[in-house]
Design a protein around this motif. Sequence first.
Motif, PDB file in Angstrom:
ATOM      1  N   ALA A 214       5.060  -7.137 -63.803  1.00 60.16           N
ATOM      2  CA  ALA A 214       3.916  -6.190 -63.900  1.00 60.16           C
ATOM      3  C   ALA A 214       2.482  -6.917 -63.930  1.00 60.16           C
ATOM      4  O   ALA A 214       1.567  -6.387 -63.466  1.00 60.16           O
ATOM      5  CB  ALA A 214       3.937  -5.220 -64.916  1.00 60.16           C
TER       6      ALA A 214
ATOM      7  N   PRO B 284      -0.943  -2.115 -56.315  1.00 61.37           N
ATOM      8  CA  PRO B 284      -0.271  -1.442 -57.330  1.00 61.37           C
ATOM      9  C   PRO B 284       0.743  -0.396 -57.217  1.00 61.37           C
ATOM     10  O   PRO B 284       1.920  -0.546 -58.025  1.00 61.37           O
ATOM     11  CB  PRO B 284      -1.573  -0.593 -58.108  1.00 61.37           C
TER      12      PRO B 284
ATOM     13  N   VAL C 269       3.977  -2.661 -56.779  1.00 58.63           N
ATOM     14  CA  VAL C 269       4.547  -3.262 -57.940  1.00 58.63           C
ATOM     15  C   VAL C 269       5.159  -2.136 -58.997  1.00 58.63           C
ATOM     16  O   VAL C 269       6.195  -2.404 -59.291  1.00 58.63           O
ATOM     17  CB  VAL C 269       3.117  -3.719 -58.945  1.00 58.63           C
ATOM     18  N   LEU C 270       4.527  -1.259 -58.868  1.00 58.21           N
ATOM     19  CA  LEU C 270       5.187   0.078 -59.661  1.00 58.21           C
ATOM     20  C   LEU C 270       6.531   0.437 -59.112  1.00 58.21           C
ATOM     21  O   LEU C 270       7.428   0.855 -59.916  1.00 58.21           O
ATOM     22  CB  LEU C 270       4.381   1.322 -59.646  1.00 58.21           C
TER      23      LEU C 270
ATOM     24  N   VAL D 164       8.742  -2.285 -60.133  1.00 57.25           N
ATOM     25  CA  VAL D 164       9.117  -2.198 -61.444  1.00 57.25           C
ATOM     26  C   VAL D 164      10.255  -1.018 -61.836  1.00 57.25           C
ATOM     27  O   VAL D 164      11.218  -1.158 -62.585  1.00 57.25           O
ATOM     28  CB  VAL D 164       7.883  -1.873 -62.525  1.00 57.25           C
ATOM     29  N   ARG D 165      10.075   0.222 -61.078  1.00 58.30           N
ATOM     30  CA  ARG D 165      11.189   1.096 -61.286  1.00 58.30           C
ATOM     31  C   ARG D 165      12.317   0.728 -60.678  1.00 58.30           C
ATOM     32  O   ARG D 165      13.431   1.115 -61.430  1.00 58.30           O
ATOM     33  CB  ARG D 165      10.544   2.462 -60.186  1.00 58.30           C
TER      34      ARG D 165
ATOM     35  N   ILE E  56      13.934  -1.457 -63.493  1.00 57.07           N
ATOM     36  CA  ILE E  56      14.235  -0.584 -64.670  1.00 57.07           C
ATOM     37  C   ILE E  56      15.449   0.166 -64.591  1.00 57.07           C
ATOM     38  O   ILE E  56      16.381   0.247 -65.384  1.00 57.07           O
ATOM     39  CB  ILE E  56      13.156   0.272 -65.180  1.00 57.07           C
TER      40      ILE E  56
ATOM     41  N   ILE F   4      14.623   0.763 -72.281  1.00 57.51           N
ATOM     42  CA  ILE F   4      14.379   0.556 -70.629  1.00 57.51           C
ATOM     43  C   ILE F   4      13.859   1.908 -70.453  1.00 57.51           C
ATOM     44  O   ILE F   4      13.167   2.060 -69.386  1.00 57.51           O
ATOM     45  CB  ILE F   4      15.644  -0.154 -69.870  1.00 57.51           C
TER      46      ILE F   4
ATOM     47  N   GLU G 229      10.746   3.344 -68.275  1.00 60.18           N
ATOM     48  CA  GLU G 229      10.943   4.071 -67.018  1.00 60.18           C
ATOM     49  C   GLU G 229      10.094   5.355 -67.131  1.00 60.18           C
ATOM     50  O   GLU G 229       9.753   6.063 -66.186  1.00 60.18           O
ATOM     51  CB  GLU G 229      12.437   4.606 -67.310  1.00 60.18           C
TER      52      GLU G 229
ATOM     53  N   ALA H 138       6.598   4.588 -66.197  1.00 68.26           N
ATOM     54  CA  ALA H 138       6.461   4.405 -64.958  1.00 68.26           C
ATOM     55  C   ALA H 138       6.881   5.418 -63.823  1.00 68.26           C
ATOM     56  O   ALA H 138       6.225   5.481 -62.789  1.00 68.26           O
ATOM     57  CB  ALA H 138       7.084   2.963 -64.570  1.00 68.26           C
ATOM     58  N   THR H 139       7.507   6.413 -64.139  1.00 69.12           N
ATOM     59  CA  THR H 139       7.923   7.392 -63.243  1.00 69.12           C
ATOM     60  C   THR H 139       7.292   8.747 -63.554  1.00 69.12           C
ATOM     61  O   THR H 139       7.290   9.590 -62.960  1.00 69.12           O
ATOM     62  CB  THR H 139       9.564   7.502 -63.302  1.00 69.12           C
TER      63      THR H 139
ATOM     64  N   PRO I 225      -2.342   4.587 -60.116  1.00 68.55           N
ATOM     65  CA  PRO I 225      -1.228   3.381 -60.603  1.00 68.55           C
ATOM     66  C   PRO I 225      -1.745   2.066 -61.288  1.00 68.55           C
ATOM     67  O   PRO I 225      -1.240   1.878 -61.929  1.00 68.55           O
ATOM     68  CB  PRO I 225      -0.843   2.948 -59.030  1.00 68.55           C
ATOM     69  N   ASN I 226      -3.127   1.746 -60.963  1.00 65.41           N
ATOM     70  CA  ASN I 226      -3.461   0.703 -61.740  1.00 65.41           C
ATOM     71  C   ASN I 226      -3.635   1.061 -63.270  1.00 65.41           C
ATOM     72  O   ASN I 226      -3.243   0.342 -64.207  1.00 65.41           O
ATOM     73  CB  ASN I 226      -4.919   0.094 -61.269  1.00 65.41           C
TER      74      ASN I 226
ATOM     75  N   LEU J 139      -0.016   0.847 -64.451  1.00 63.93           N
ATOM     76  CA  LEU J 139       0.316  -0.433 -64.808  1.00 63.93           C
ATOM     77  C   LEU J 139      -0.440  -1.158 -65.879  1.00 63.93           C
ATOM     78  O   LEU J 139       0.405  -1.833 -66.565  1.00 63.93           O
ATOM     79  CB  LEU J 139       0.061  -1.282 -63.568  1.00 63.93           C
TER      80      LEU J 139
ATOM     81  N   VAL K 223       1.845   0.248 -68.818  1.00 63.14           N
ATOM     82  CA  VAL K 223       3.011  -0.400 -68.853  1.00 63.14           C
ATOM     83  C   VAL K 223       3.063  -2.000 -69.492  1.00 63.14           C
ATOM     84  O   VAL K 223       3.526  -2.087 -70.322  1.00 63.14           O
ATOM     85  CB  VAL K 223       3.715  -0.429 -67.490  1.00 63.14           C
ATOM     86  N   ARG K 224       1.868  -2.474 -69.278  1.00 55.67           N
ATOM     87  CA  ARG K 224       1.702  -3.824 -69.790  1.00 55.67           C
ATOM     88  C   ARG K 224       1.547  -3.815 -71.283  1.00 55.67           C
ATOM     89  O   ARG K 224       1.988  -4.669 -71.968  1.00 55.67           O
ATOM     90  CB  ARG K 224       0.250  -4.547 -69.039  1.00 55.67           C
TER      91      ARG K 224
ATOM     92  N   ILE L  95       4.896  -3.147 -73.021  1.00 53.60           N
ATOM     93  CA  ILE L  95       5.699  -4.219 -72.838  1.00 53.60           C
ATOM     94  C   ILE L  95       5.111  -5.587 -73.826  1.00 53.60           C
ATOM     95  O   ILE L  95       5.976  -6.144 -74.399  1.00 53.60           O
ATOM     96  CB  ILE L  95       5.588  -4.882 -71.498  1.00 53.60           C
TER      97      ILE L  95
END
Lengths: 325, 325
Positions: free
Chosen positions: A154, A162, A165-166, A169-170, A173, B147, B151, B154-155, B162-163, B166, B169-170, B173
């Motif tokens: 990420a 992006p 990238v997403l 990542v999916r 995961i 996980i 998910e 991200a989903t 998306p940015n 992300l 998500v960062r 994490i």
Amino acid sequence: MSVEEEEKSSFNLNPLKIYPVFTTTEEEKIFNFVDYVAEKVIQVNEALDDAVPLKYPHRIHEAMRYSLFAGGKRIRPLLCIAACEAVGGHQSTAMPAACAVEMIHTMSLIQDDLPCMDNDDLRRGKPTNHKVYGEDVAVLAGDGLFILAIEQMATATRGVAPNRVLAAVRELIKAGGAEGLVAGQAEDLRCTGNNQIVKLETLEYIHLHKTAALFEASVVMGAIFGGGTDEQVEKLRIFARKIGLLFQVVDDILDVTRSSEELGKTAGKDLAADKTTYPKLLGLEKAMEFAEKLNGEATEQLTDFDQKKVAPLVALADYIACRDN
Amino acid sequence: MSVEEEEKSSFNLNPLKIYPVFTTTEEEKIFNFVDYVAEKVIQVNEALDDAVPLKYPHRIHEAMRYSLFAGGKRIRPLLCIAACEAVGGHQSTAMPAACAVEMIHTMSLIQDDLPCMDNDDLRRGKPTNHKVYGEDVAVLAGDGLFILAIEQMATATRGVAPNRVLAAVRELIKAGGAEGLVAGQAEDLRCTGNNQIVKLETLEYIHLHKTAALFEASVVMGAIFGGGTDEQVEKLRIFARKIGLLFQVVDDILDVTRSSEELGKTAGKDLAADKTTYPKLLGLEKAMEFAEKLNGEATEQLTDFDQKKVAPLVALADYIACRDN
């Protein structure tokens, strides 16, 4: 022995086996699998070294690095890079993803070896993580690798939109979670011991989730980062699932045909743990035939690609089919 | 008792304590903290129920749900939603993130209780996960929640670029990995037992990583999804770190001042395990003063915000400072 030679020998290519695509043609001069692997493994190791530095708290990072640099063959990172290049991408784009899959793979090994799982003392010829650092640190080192893997993807991926990238990542995961590794390991534990009769489809479920899912993520992420079309990504997805299953079938075969020294881990442990394996369900010969069939079905997926660009993928599939440890 | 009443009582608001902001003004009619919490907790629980369905392999998902629905107060999801609303966002945008932080929190509890960690039999008044499902399944259930949390983010997040996804998500994490939870737990293990002298700054390191990091991620993700400006996000980040540390200081205080029944978990265990805590280092009175100071510093960060919109955040901070269990 130089680092490069060591890397080559740790891959243990069997010189008697034929890697069919390029050994008898002119292209042999262009693509040499052993050199390719040696070169890429060094690059992957350098990237992993940067991705998992020895920082505070030291003990946990030391434990993470211990298992990460304990002699893994880097098959998943190689597949990731090869898939990226197969669709015309550059390996630098796929390198964070390549590191990520190796970290998740390493985490799964640390966890598999725990006393509450397979309770194994030896991995790649060395004491397992919890034998060296204790169970508590081993569990945390696994967590650390898991999450750092996703962080790599990420944050370190460069030059990719992006949404790609997403999407990657999916994939990672899905492979690592309760629909991937965790599901496979849970079914594996449920089906082990007590003289249970395990059906072929359950065995396939276990290996598709425990092993093939991460192969799939490796290849699909590589293809996504390489800029592959949806069609290419889906073909490579099937390829990866087939070779993932193939890897496990060969693993099962090696467990009954090789010694602990040859494998660098405890041999015959599937039998000792009363685990259902392909040789146990199908017999050794049929298991070998099944492996060959899977390899054929896998490489069939690559016929529409630029054959020069997919050469590393084809050779990796052959290596997985013919490996010795 | 209805579900709603149960949720209210499980939050155990102390009627003698004053929740300063809105009890003596007209706004009390507009914002009632107890009703707010009751309503949001039900919505969070419904979202968690959808996010972690009971699917194949059942045992692992059952174990995941067992700990997820064992009576958590949902403080982190509430903070996530409140932060989203504080910057003018709608809670639906933050709900996947709210679920994610609760899943990661639950995972950390399952792991903390393991025999190789704190070896605890009781959590929220119920047997711990490994006591019910065995250590192997408990470890995998933790992985699964970890996980699935990412998910979810991200989903399931909708209507966000998306940015921004992300970036969130960062944050998650960072909070869950070797720079967050894992680092805190590793240091905690290292500093426990053997009559070690632990400095105040080490204790703060542990709690900032083990507890405050996930509070920070909860609030910051909420603010990101709510469309907060960089300046707002950073102020909320400091707010979250302060109340995260506050939460732990209060936890330490409760451990020495409350019974196991009041807490729903083993009381006095810090003392028994020879753990360094704020009351041990500072004395009980100074620890309480420190808690008050943290709460003041936290709410100071919110002065530039629309006071009506940050009311839930302020009330949550007060609740954390004054909670009984």
